[in-house]
Design an enzyme around this catalytic site. Sequence first.
Site, short mmCIF file in Angstrom:
data_model
loop_
_atom_site.label_atom_id
_atom_site.label_comp_id
_atom_site.label_asym_id
_atom_site.label_seq_id
_atom_site.Cartn_x
_atom_site.Cartn_y
_atom_site.Cartn_z
N LYS A 1 18.67 -164.41 -33.36
CA LYS A 1 18.09 -163.00 -32.84
C LYS A 1 19.42 -162.01 -33.36
O LYS A 1 20.36 -162.48 -33.49
CB LYS A 1 18.32 -163.02 -31.28
CG LYS A 1 19.79 -163.44 -30.50
CD LYS A 1 19.29 -163.70 -29.03
CE LYS A 1 20.55 -163.89 -28.18
NZ LYS A 1 20.68 -165.62 -28.03
N ASP B 1 24.25 -160.94 -31.38
CA ASP B 1 22.63 -161.31 -31.50
C ASP B 1 21.95 -160.73 -30.39
O ASP B 1 20.73 -160.65 -30.40
CB ASP B 1 22.69 -162.69 -31.55
CG ASP B 1 23.09 -163.50 -30.30
OD1 ASP B 1 23.85 -162.90 -29.67
OD2 ASP B 1 23.21 -164.62 -30.57
N ARG B 2 22.68 -160.20 -29.56
CA ARG B 2 21.92 -159.41 -28.22
C ARG B 2 21.89 -157.83 -28.44
O ARG B 2 22.82 -157.39 -29.10
CB ARG B 2 22.64 -159.78 -26.68
CG ARG B 2 22.56 -161.36 -26.42
CD ARG B 2 23.23 -161.49 -25.08
NE ARG B 2 22.96 -163.10 -24.82
CZ ARG B 2 22.62 -163.43 -23.69
NH1 ARG B 2 22.80 -162.70 -22.42
NH2 ARG B 2 22.55 -164.70 -23.23
N ASP C 1 26.33 -157.70 -27.98
CA ASP C 1 27.19 -158.72 -27.31
C ASP C 1 28.29 -159.38 -28.07
O ASP C 1 28.44 -158.70 -29.32
CB ASP C 1 26.36 -159.85 -26.48
CG ASP C 1 25.89 -160.72 -27.65
OD1 ASP C 1 25.55 -160.39 -28.91
OD2 ASP C 1 25.81 -161.95 -27.40
N ASP D 1 28.92 -161.77 -29.92
CA ASP D 1 28.61 -162.14 -31.47
C ASP D 1 27.49 -161.61 -31.98
O ASP D 1 27.07 -161.93 -33.20
CB ASP D 1 28.30 -163.72 -31.52
CG ASP D 1 27.08 -164.02 -30.65
OD1 ASP D 1 26.83 -163.25 -29.61
OD2 ASP D 1 26.48 -165.17 -30.88
N SER E 1 29.40 -166.01 -27.37
CA SER E 1 28.43 -165.05 -27.18
C SER E 1 29.07 -164.14 -26.20
O SER E 1 29.98 -163.41 -26.53
CB SER E 1 27.29 -165.67 -26.83
OG SER E 1 26.18 -164.70 -26.82
N HIS E 2 28.16 -163.89 -25.13
CA HIS E 2 28.40 -162.93 -24.26
C HIS E 2 29.42 -162.93 -23.14
O HIS E 2 29.89 -162.32 -22.34
CB HIS E 2 27.00 -162.40 -23.72
CG HIS E 2 26.54 -163.60 -23.12
ND1 HIS E 2 25.82 -164.49 -23.99
CD2 HIS E 2 26.40 -164.16 -21.78
CE1 HIS E 2 25.25 -165.42 -23.13
NE2 HIS E 2 25.60 -165.23 -21.55
C1 VG1 Z 1 21.21 -167.76 -22.22
C2 VG1 Z 1 19.86 -166.97 -22.18
C3 VG1 Z 1 19.13 -167.69 -23.41
C4 VG1 Z 1 19.89 -167.51 -24.53
C5 VG1 Z 1 21.17 -168.05 -24.58
C6 VG1 Z 1 22.09 -167.99 -25.56
O1 VG1 Z 1 20.90 -169.26 -22.05
O2 VG1 Z 1 19.06 -167.28 -20.98
O3 VG1 Z 1 17.80 -166.79 -23.32
O4 VG1 Z 1 19.22 -168.00 -25.62
O5 VG1 Z 1 21.86 -167.73 -23.35
O6 VG1 Z 1 22.33 -166.74 -25.75
P1 VG1 Z 1 20.89 -169.98 -20.39
O7 VG1 Z 1 20.76 -171.12 -20.82
O8 VG1 Z 1 22.58 -169.57 -20.12
O9 VG1 Z 1 20.06 -169.21 -19.66
V1 VG1 Z 1 23.74 -166.17 -26.66
O10 VG1 Z 1 23.64 -164.51 -26.95
O11 VG1 Z 1 24.74 -166.89 -25.94
O12 VG1 Z 1 23.56 -166.88 -28.33
CO CO Z 2 25.06 -163.80 -28.51
#
Ligand code: VG1
Ligand code: CO
Length: 541
Positions: free
Chosen positions: A376, A281-282, A277, A279, A113-114
């Site tokens: 998302k 989704d953000r 981000d 992937d 992801s990010h």
């Molecule tokens: C974080 C965010 C959460 C989100 C997750 C995955 O998790 O707070 O809201 O769903 O990342 O997002 P955590 O456990 O680090 O708080 V992504 O864009 O990685 O799929």
């Molecule tokens: Co993401």
Amino acid sequence: MQVKSVPTKPVEGQKPGTSGLRKKTRQFMQPGYLENFVQAIWNAIGGVSGKTLVLGGDGRFFNDRAAQIILRMAAASGAARVIVGQGALLSTPAASNLIRQRGADGGIILSASHNPGGADADFGVKYNTANGGPAPESVTAAIHEASERLDHYLTLEAPDIDLSRPRTTGLGAMAVEVVDPVTDYATLMEKLFDFNAIRALLQGGYQLRFDAMHAVTGPYAVEILERRLGAAPGSVINATPLPDFGQGHPDPNPVWAKPLYDAIFGPDAPDFAAASDGDGDRNMILGRGIYVGPSDSLAVLAANAHLCPGYAGGVRGVARSMPTSRAVDRVAAARGWSCFATPTGWKFFGNLLDAGMITLCGEESFGTGSDHVREKDGLWAVLMWLNILAATRQSVAGLLAAHWAEFGRSWYSRHDYEAVDAAAAEALIADLRAALPDLPGQQAGALTVSEAAEFAYTDPVDGSRAERQGLEIGFVGGARTVLRLSGTGTEGATLRVYLESHEASPTGTDTQAALAPVIAAVEALAGIRARTGRDAPDVIT
Ligand code: VG1
Ligand code: CO
């Protein structure tokens, strides 16, 4: 082609977190590490024999190699077909869409992801089920259990498959269908939003800037925003996906997308700007001279959803993760919709969406989405904003001002303390957990605690239970804080502190100033400075 059974031993710690298994890239590249986790997925879901899977990732370092490994493993275990994005690319929402559109049995998304990408950064693997959504806890627990019992994995002795162009080919008895990663997703967006209205807005000189952050949304944004909607060429910046995201941190927030954020407050600011981000989704939404907090974004989208063709039939209900601000709750109350608070992580929205109980949902962490897929969706949020802006012909600032005038303003911020000593962070949470029953009535700085509890969730659809999902402390007057540890980090622990207060007739513009009493109260209750040795958060969003 020969199926090979490779003896192996369980690898410790292959426990999926908030969003799949996320580790250092070099760990994933160790011989057998990725293979073990993938075999654990196959074993946990009853094998892949005869099944159709979707496969793609965000293009980060090792994405291409990992895709080849997974294709060989799927073929060796008897999968019928794998639909894979060209170049092994698929954004998370596009993968979710493909699983649904093609009736696939599930899919694998290669992404952290990010988190930054590269040989010395992070890699991740997510498994999504047939509804297109992230595996629920029952499945991730089964994967973890399977990973602990593994003694061999199956692979095929075969060369790499050419994934550079769309076509269908074979790997052993399995079909490998390489598809354009953008087409089906773009078609879905055209069904949901009024592309003519957005095109007319952009033709009228409305300026748009989208920062793909050298991550997977580049090709999607160029196709949809520039080619199909007619945004000026170059409106999409950092549009080429790179294995290390151009050495950046592909997290669309004011800290990591700082150049874009600064531009929106600068002299030549575009009318509208957004970023996504790693992937896809953000999303972060900006308008000339204004930043839209993700919790507010969800509330504004919900309040104006009826202006978009895909949602003209109305909103059935909404949901937010528990730490997300209650801005959307106020819209739901005014419109008579049901509103659910779920634990952090998109997997908890899946059942509500499948059951038709909610239409829109979101998280404070720059995640917004709807029942169009089961993830998302960054570009979806951008298009929904553009559709609403085109329909109302208001500025982003104007829309927000009107929203706050109607519903009041939820001041909201998240403070992250990253790579904290894990034992210190766990002790902080454990001690605060133990103190919760005694907090109500206690003074914390200038505030008085009204209620304090650890959040647990019972899924209204299947009755499954998720415990220990964050410590929630409310204050007299309606402010609140939530403390929890991240489930996506790869170094030490990340402490997240969520802060919220509400003002019916908002004045002022400084969020941190508005939240100062809550920030002081948290420090008084949790002693973050002394326990972590940090003077200030690493990231404030
Ligand atoms: C974080 C965010 C959460 C989100 C997750 C995955 O998790 O707070 O809201 O769903 O990342 O997002 P955590 O456990 O680090 O708080 V992504 O864009 O990685 O799929
Ligand atoms: Co993401």
